[in-house]
Design a protein around this motif. Structure first.
Motif, PDB file in Angstrom:
ATOM      1  N   GLY A  44      -6.452   2.302   9.736  1.00  0.00           N
ATOM      2  CA  GLY A  44      -5.112   2.376   9.173  1.00  0.00           C
ATOM      3  C   GLY A  44      -4.906   1.465   7.991  1.00  0.00           C
ATOM      4  O   GLY A  44      -4.064   1.730   7.125  1.00  0.00           O
ATOM      5  N   VAL A  45      -5.651   0.358   7.932  1.00  0.00           N
ATOM      6  CA  VAL A  45      -5.540  -0.573   6.802  1.00  0.00           C
ATOM      7  C   VAL A  45      -6.878  -0.663   6.064  1.00  0.00           C
ATOM      8  O   VAL A  45      -7.266  -1.722   5.584  1.00  0.00           O
ATOM      9  CB  VAL A  45      -5.094  -1.974   7.276  1.00  0.00           C
ATOM     10  N   SER A  46      -7.556   0.462   5.966  1.00  0.00           N
ATOM     11  CA  SER A  46      -8.827   0.510   5.262  1.00  0.00           C
ATOM     12  C   SER A  46      -8.618   1.015   3.845  1.00  0.00           C
ATOM     13  O   SER A  46      -7.524   1.453   3.473  1.00  0.00           O
ATOM     14  CB  SER A  46      -9.804   1.434   5.992  1.00  0.00           C
ATOM     15  N   LEU A  47      -9.663   0.950   3.048  1.00  0.00           N
ATOM     16  CA  LEU A  47      -9.651   1.557   1.724  1.00  0.00           C
ATOM     17  C   LEU A  47     -10.035   3.034   1.787  1.00  0.00           C
ATOM     18  O   LEU A  47      -9.437   3.873   1.127  1.00  0.00           O
ATOM     19  CB  LEU A  47     -10.644   0.830   0.804  1.00  0.00           C
ATOM     20  N   THR A  48     -11.023   3.327   2.610  1.00  0.00           N
ATOM     21  CA  THR A  48     -11.642   4.650   2.594  1.00  0.00           C
ATOM     22  C   THR A  48     -10.727   5.763   3.081  1.00  0.00           C
ATOM     23  O   THR A  48     -10.640   6.828   2.445  1.00  0.00           O
ATOM     24  CB  THR A  48     -12.918   4.637   3.450  1.00  0.00           C
ATOM     25  N   ALA A 105       2.089   8.351  -4.220  1.00  0.00           N
ATOM     26  CA  ALA A 105       3.221   7.445  -3.998  1.00  0.00           C
ATOM     27  C   ALA A 105       3.834   7.632  -2.620  1.00  0.00           C
ATOM     28  O   ALA A 105       4.083   6.663  -1.886  1.00  0.00           O
ATOM     29  CB  ALA A 105       4.275   7.664  -5.090  1.00  0.00           C
ATOM     30  N   ILE A 106       4.085   8.876  -2.249  1.00  0.00           N
ATOM     31  CA  ILE A 106       4.755   9.155  -0.971  1.00  0.00           C
ATOM     32  C   ILE A 106       3.858   8.826   0.208  1.00  0.00           C
ATOM     33  O   ILE A 106       4.291   8.188   1.185  1.00  0.00           O
ATOM     34  CB  ILE A 106       5.213  10.630  -0.922  1.00  0.00           C
ATOM     35  N   ILE A 107       2.594   9.238   0.146  1.00  0.00           N
ATOM     36  CA  ILE A 107       1.685   8.948   1.254  1.00  0.00           C
ATOM     37  C   ILE A 107       1.497   7.448   1.418  1.00  0.00           C
ATOM     38  O   ILE A 107       1.414   6.935   2.548  1.00  0.00           O
ATOM     39  CB  ILE A 107       0.327   9.652   1.046  1.00  0.00           C
ATOM     40  N   SER A 108       1.451   6.704   0.314  1.00  0.00           N
ATOM     41  CA  SER A 108       1.263   5.251   0.420  1.00  0.00           C
ATOM     42  C   SER A 108       2.443   4.589   1.120  1.00  0.00           C
ATOM     43  O   SER A 108       2.250   3.655   1.929  1.00  0.00           O
ATOM     44  CB  SER A 108       1.075   4.641  -0.976  1.00  0.00           C
ATOM     45  N   LEU A 114       3.680   2.992   8.593  1.00  0.00           N
ATOM     46  CA  LEU A 114       3.095   3.260   9.910  1.00  0.00           C
ATOM     47  C   LEU A 114       2.036   2.225  10.289  1.00  0.00           C
ATOM     48  O   LEU A 114       1.909   1.868  11.467  1.00  0.00           O
ATOM     49  CB  LEU A 114       2.460   4.658   9.925  1.00  0.00           C
ATOM     50  N   SER A 115       1.289   1.729   9.300  1.00  0.00           N
ATOM     51  CA  SER A 115       0.185   0.805   9.577  1.00  0.00           C
ATOM     52  C   SER A 115       0.624  -0.650   9.641  1.00  0.00           C
ATOM     53  O   SER A 115       0.092  -1.427  10.432  1.00  0.00           O
ATOM     54  CB  SER A 115      -0.906   0.950   8.511  1.00  0.00           C
ATOM     55  N   LEU A 116       1.590  -1.015   8.806  1.00  0.00           N
ATOM     56  CA  LEU A 116       1.979  -2.416   8.682  1.00  0.00           C
ATOM     57  C   LEU A 116       3.387  -2.705   9.179  1.00  0.00           C
ATOM     58  O   LEU A 116       3.808  -3.853   9.213  1.00  0.00           O
ATOM     59  CB  LEU A 116       1.858  -2.857   7.219  1.00  0.00           C
ATOM     60  N   GLY A 117       4.139  -1.653   9.507  1.00  0.00           N
ATOM     61  CA  GLY A 117       5.521  -1.848   9.904  1.00  0.00           C
ATOM     62  C   GLY A 117       6.348  -2.295   8.712  1.00  0.00           C
ATOM     63  O   GLY A 117       6.159  -1.826   7.592  1.00  0.00           O
ATOM     64  N   ILE A 118       7.242  -3.220   8.932  1.00  0.00           N
ATOM     65  CA  ILE A 118       8.120  -3.686   7.857  1.00  0.00           C
ATOM     66  C   ILE A 118       7.383  -4.574   6.869  1.00  0.00           C
ATOM     67  O   ILE A 118       7.816  -4.756   5.727  1.00  0.00           O
ATOM     68  CB  ILE A 118       9.333  -4.450   8.454  1.00  0.00           C
ATOM     69  N   LYS A 119       6.248  -5.123   7.304  1.00  0.00           N
ATOM     70  CA  LYS A 119       5.466  -6.009   6.440  1.00  0.00           C
ATOM     71  C   LYS A 119       4.965  -5.252   5.217  1.00  0.00           C
ATOM     72  O   LYS A 119       4.341  -4.207   5.323  1.00  0.00           O
ATOM     73  CB  LYS A 119       4.275  -6.580   7.217  1.00  0.00           C
ATOM     74  N   ASP A 120       5.245  -5.774   4.049  1.00  0.00           N
ATOM     75  CA  ASP A 120       4.800  -5.211   2.771  1.00  0.00           C
ATOM     76  C   ASP A 120       5.455  -3.881   2.420  1.00  0.00           C
ATOM     77  O   ASP A 120       5.160  -3.305   1.371  1.00  0.00           O
ATOM     78  CB  ASP A 120       3.276  -5.036   2.738  1.00  0.00           C
ATOM     79  N   PHE A 121       6.330  -3.361   3.315  1.00  0.00           N
ATOM     80  CA  PHE A 121       6.942  -2.062   3.019  1.00  0.00           C
ATOM     81  C   PHE A 121       7.788  -2.124   1.751  1.00  0.00           C
ATOM     82  O   PHE A 121       7.752  -1.198   0.923  1.00  0.00           O
ATOM     83  CB  PHE A 121       7.803  -1.594   4.197  1.00  0.00           C
ATOM     84  N   GLY A 122       8.550  -3.208   1.576  1.00  0.00           N
ATOM     85  CA  GLY A 122       9.412  -3.326   0.407  1.00  0.00           C
ATOM     86  C   GLY A 122       8.636  -3.305  -0.892  1.00  0.00           C
ATOM     87  O   GLY A 122       9.050  -2.660  -1.870  1.00  0.00           O
ATOM     88  N   THR A 123       7.497  -4.005  -0.925  1.00  0.00           N
ATOM     89  CA  THR A 123       6.707  -4.047  -2.153  1.00  0.00           C
ATOM     90  C   THR A 123       6.105  -2.680  -2.473  1.00  0.00           C
ATOM     91  O   THR A 123       6.075  -2.259  -3.628  1.00  0.00           O
ATOM     92  CB  THR A 123       5.585  -5.093  -2.050  1.00  0.00           C
TER      93      THR A 123
END
Length: 370
Positions: A44-48, A105-108, A114-123
């Motif tokens: 979920g937090v990978s590059l690939t 943009a939308i998928i990111s 979904l992967s990080l929750g509220i963390k980093d969502f705003g940025t």
């Protein structure tokens, strides 16, 4: 460099093979980095994974959107003073940014939520909004070009005003949401440059300049899309440890650019237009500002910088050498640089392959001196 030494026919190079090579190399890089950092244990937090999800989604959607653009007669108007080999491209659908930019943009945004929750969502939401905003400016320009059946879209003053306006809004968000030390620019070898209030005009300049530089580079089939795929993956590598949300955003945009090449590689079935190029430049600059990687972006965007310098040098030299008849001399056969190379005997594939290679070297250089 002798163009004959890069003969695409002797190397059996084609648009398809070049895009496949790029896809394989970027995939291997992403897999290696995920393996090295242990991110493969958490896809979920990978590059690939986001990279390939966006690449496949963009390529698939393109098979529906490209024929739609063709049916709407959204054909590119080719400059008559450009390379004569480009005249045959007249009528190729443009405005391709309307499908691959929103995909990334939308998928990111969804993926990071979904992967990080509220963390980093705003940025992530902020850079996605800025990206779509710059894409809207490009769409306005493309639409006016199509409506008027000429190379003149919205006026340069209007375009610049809109770019500055969106940049100012993004900077206001930075001022409100980000820590005060964002105004200190990190430099190589552990150095830093505290700018204070000077940071804000610099930030606006970077957003406008990067979007226009990316736009100038978009003039050969597969060039801007492939270069941006490399640059976004490079930025993703640099911000992964400190800004996982932005890493996901960059991986998604890199994948979207790669998926777009399924339709934009030589011979192109669609062009990204200003809709795509302005959005990509704005996205790169916004990520660099948020993650304090402006110096790294400068290196990664070396090709964009040289392309822009070639245009500035051409215009300046022409004005400086104007005679009584009002006609000046040209420093290059044509600007930007990729057109000069074409008129010097290079094929489009030679230009693209060479620029991809140089950008890959800049990526490695950036990793070495960060």
């Amino acid at each position: 460099m002798d163009a004959k030494s890069l003969d695409s026919r002797s190397l059996k190079l084609s648009g398809v093979s070049l895009s496949v090579i790029l896809a394989v190399v970027l995939s291997l890089v992403a897999l290696f980095l995920d393996g090295k950092t242990g991110r493969y244990l958490n896809p979920g937090v990978s590059l690939t994974l986001p990279f390939w999800v966006c690449a496949i989604a963009t390529a698939g959607i393109g098979y529906w959107v490209v024929p739609l653009l063709r049916s709407l007669k959204a054909g590119q108007v080719i400059r008559e003073d450009g390379p004569q080999s480009h005249l045959k491209k007249g009528g190729t659908p443009t405005m391709g940014g309307i499908f691959f930019i929103p995909v990334g943009a939308i998928i990111s945004v969804i993926w990071s939520a979904l992967s990080l929750g509220i963390k980093d969502f705003g940025t992530v939401a902020a850079v996605a909004a800025l990206t779509l905003g710059y894409g809207f400016i490009g769409w306005l320009d493309d639409w006016q070009i199509l409506r008027r059946k000429s190379n003149k879209g919205i006026s340069p003053k209007m375009k610049l005003a809109l770019q500055i306006g969106f940049a100012a809004l993004f900077c206001l968000w930075l001022l409100w949401q980000q820590p005060a030390n964002i105004t200190t620019i990190n430099l190589p070898f552990g150095l830093a440059l505290p700018l204070g209030l000077l940071f804000w005009p610099l930030a606006v300049f970077v957003l406008v300049a990067e979007s226009n530089a990316t736009n100038l580079t978009d003039g050969v089939d597969g060039l801007a899309g492939g270069l941006c795929a490399i640059v976004f993956l490079g930025l993703a590598t640099l911000v992964a440890s400190t800004h996982p949300g932005l890493m996901i955003f960059c991986a998604c945009l890199s994948g979207s650019c790669l998926g777009f090449l399924a339709h934009n590689r030589n011979p192109a079935r669609v062009f990204m237009g200003d809709t795509g190029s302005l959005a990509l430049g704005g996205a790169l600059a916004s990520v660099a500002l948020l993650s304090n990687t402006l110096w790294s972006l400068f290196i990664l965007s070396g090709i964009f910088f040289i392309e822009t310098l070639s245009v500035m040098a051409q215009v300046s030299y022409y004005k400086a050498t104007k005679g009584p008849d009002g006609v000046g001399k040209r420093l290059f056969k044509m600007a930007p640089l990729h057109h000069h190379l074409e008129l010097s005997g290079w094929t489009e594939l030679q230009v693209v392959a060479s620029f991809y290679t140089i950008n890959g070297i800049l990526y490695l250089l950036c990793l070495l001196i960060r």
